[in-house]
Design a protein around this motif. Structure first.
Motif, PDB file in Angstrom:
ATOM      1  N   VAL A  89       0.858  -1.190   0.000  1.00 10.58           N
ATOM      2  CA  VAL A  89       0.000   0.000   0.000  1.00 10.58           C
ATOM      3  C   VAL A  89       0.888   1.233   0.000  1.00 10.58           C
ATOM      4  CG1 VAL A  89      -1.704   1.347   1.290  1.00 10.58           C
ATOM      5  CG2 VAL A  89      -1.909  -1.141   1.187  1.00 10.58           C
ATOM      6  N   ALA A  90       0.606   2.171  -0.907  1.00 10.84           N
ATOM      7  CA  ALA A  90       1.356   3.426  -0.979  1.00 10.84           C
ATOM      8  C   ALA A  90       0.391   4.596  -0.843  1.00 10.84           C
ATOM      9  CB  ALA A  90       2.105   3.525  -2.308  1.00 10.84           C
ATOM     10  N   VAL A  91       0.868   5.680  -0.241  1.00 17.59           N
ATOM     11  CA  VAL A  91       0.052   6.886  -0.088  1.00 17.59           C
ATOM     12  C   VAL A  91       0.792   8.067  -0.709  1.00 17.59           C
ATOM     13  CG1 VAL A  91      -1.152   6.084   1.969  1.00 17.59           C
ATOM     14  CG2 VAL A  91       0.999   7.352   2.214  1.00 17.59           C
ATOM     15  N   ALA A  92       0.008   9.095  -1.086  1.00 15.69           N
ATOM     16  CA  ALA A  92       0.566  10.222  -1.833  1.00 15.69           C
ATOM     17  C   ALA A  92       0.180  11.563  -1.231  1.00 15.69           C
ATOM     18  CB  ALA A  92       0.102  10.168  -3.290  1.00 15.69           C
ATOM     19  N   ARG A 145       1.640  11.473   4.322  1.00 16.93           N
ATOM     20  CA  ARG A 145       3.085  11.400   4.454  1.00 16.93           C
ATOM     21  C   ARG A 145       3.617   9.991   4.693  1.00 16.93           C
ATOM     22  NH1 ARG A 145       6.443  15.877   3.329  1.00 16.93           N
ATOM     23  NH2 ARG A 145       5.298  17.777   3.805  1.00 16.93           N
ATOM     24  N   SER A 146       2.855   9.185   5.420  1.00 18.55           N
ATOM     25  CA  SER A 146       3.388   7.885   5.816  1.00 18.55           C
ATOM     26  C   SER A 146       2.267   6.883   6.035  1.00 18.55           C
ATOM     27  CB  SER A 146       4.221   8.034   7.095  1.00 18.55           C
ATOM     28  OG  SER A 146       4.802   6.811   7.467  1.00 18.55           O
ATOM     29  N   VAL A 147       2.577   5.613   5.768  1.00 25.89           N
ATOM     30  CA  VAL A 147       1.597   4.544   5.969  1.00 25.89           C
ATOM     31  C   VAL A 147       2.324   3.329   6.536  1.00 25.89           C
ATOM     32  CG1 VAL A 147       1.873   3.657   3.599  1.00 25.89           C
ATOM     33  CG2 VAL A 147      -0.240   3.159   4.876  1.00 25.89           C
ATOM     34  N   ALA A 178      -2.511   5.531   7.905  1.00 23.77           N
ATOM     35  CA  ALA A 178      -1.753   6.573   7.222  1.00 23.77           C
ATOM     36  C   ALA A 178      -1.914   7.892   7.979  1.00 23.77           C
ATOM     37  CB  ALA A 178      -2.243   6.758   5.783  1.00 23.77           C
ATOM     38  N   VAL A 179      -0.867   8.726   7.935  1.00 22.81           N
ATOM     39  CA  VAL A 179      -0.927  10.039   8.575  1.00 22.81           C
ATOM     40  C   VAL A 179      -0.573  11.106   7.549  1.00 22.81           C
ATOM     41  CG1 VAL A 179      -0.443   9.209  10.894  1.00 22.81           C
ATOM     42  CG2 VAL A 179       1.457   9.819   9.394  1.00 22.81           C
TER      43      VAL A 179
END
Length: 209
Positions: A164-167, A196-198, A207-208
Motif C-alpha cells: 500500500v502506498a500513499v501520496a 506522508r506515511s503509511v 496513514a498520517v
C-alpha cells in the motif's frame, strides 16, 4: 538540559523532592524534581548512574554517498535505503547496517520510501512519468514499474499480502495498492490530505498526513 537532584552522589546542583523509579525516568516521565541529568549529561537515579552511552547507544556510520537518503527498510538479510538525490546511485545496501554499497536505481526519480514484503523490495517516488515505482528481489537489480498515477508518492508499506502506498497529491486517488509490487490499482483516499506515511499492524493499515 539540567534537572536538579539532591540524591547522594549526584553531581547536579539544587534541591529536589520525591523519588523517581528507574523505569519512570527511562520511559521519559517528568516530575517536579526527583532524578537528574547534570551538565555532563549523566543520568542519576537514586544512588545509581546511567552513562550517556547507555541512554543513546548510536554510532555514526559512513554512507555510501552524501545523497539525501529518505527511507530505509530491512528484508531477506539486507538493509536497503533509497534517496531523492544523486545520479544513477539512488540505492545503497548493507548486510549489517555498517558497511554500505551504492546500487544503481532504475531511474533518477525522487525516491521517497522503500518497503520489503513477499520476497520483494518496493520503492515509490515523488517524481517520474508513469514510472514512480521500482522493485528488486535482492536490493541490487531494480526494475521500473508503472505507477497507478503520477502522484507525489510519499510512503509504501507491506502487510496482509498487500503493498500500500500513499501520496501527497491527486484527487480522490491518493492511495494505490498492489498484491505483487508490480501491478498497481488506485484507491479512493478518505480525504485529499498530504499523506506522508503509511504502515501496517494488528490487521490495519494506518496513514498520517
Amino acid at each position: 538540559m539540567t534537572i536538579i537532584s539532591n540524591f547522594p552522589g549526584s553531581k547536579a546542583k539544587g534541591t529536589a523532592k520525591g523519588t523517581a523509579l528507574t523505569q519512570d525516568v527511562l520511559k521519559g516521565k517528568t516530575f517536579s524534581g526527583d532524578a537528574g541529568v547534570d551538565l555532563t549529561g549523566e543520568l542519576y537515579v537514586g544512588r545509581g548512574a546511567v552513562a550517556p552511552s547507555e541512554l543513546s547507544p548510536w554510532t555514526l556510520r559512513t554512507s555510501a554517498a552524501d545523497n539525501y537518503w529518505s527511507s530505509v527498510t530491512y528484508g531477506n538479510g539486507l538493509f536497503v535505503a533509497v534517496t531523492f538525490s544523486g545520479t544513477g546511485d539512488g540505492v545503497m545496501t548493507s548486510p549489517d547496517g555498517i558497511a554500505w554499497t551504492l546500487r544503481t536505481s532504475a531511474a533518477d526519480n525522487y525516491w521517497q520510501s522503500v518497503a520489503y514484503g513477499n520476497g520483494l523490495f518496493v520503492a515509490v517516488a515523488y517524481s517520474g512519468t508513469g514510472n514512480r515505482v521500482m522493485t528488486s528481489p535482492d536490493g541490487i537489480t531494480w526494475t521500473l514499474r508503472t505507477s497507478a498515477a503520477d502522484n507525489y508518492w510519499q510512503s509504501v508499506t507491506y502487510g496482509n499480502g498487500l503493498f500500500v502506498a500513499v501520496a501527497g497529491s491527486g484527487t480522490d486517488n491518493r492511495v494505490m495498492t498492489s498484491p505483487d509490487g508490480i501491478t498497481w490499482t488506485l484507491r479512493i483516499s478518505a480525504m485529499d490530505n498530504y499523506w506522508r506515511s503509511v504502515t501496517y499492524g494488528n490487521g490495519l493499515f494506518v496513514a498520517v498526513a
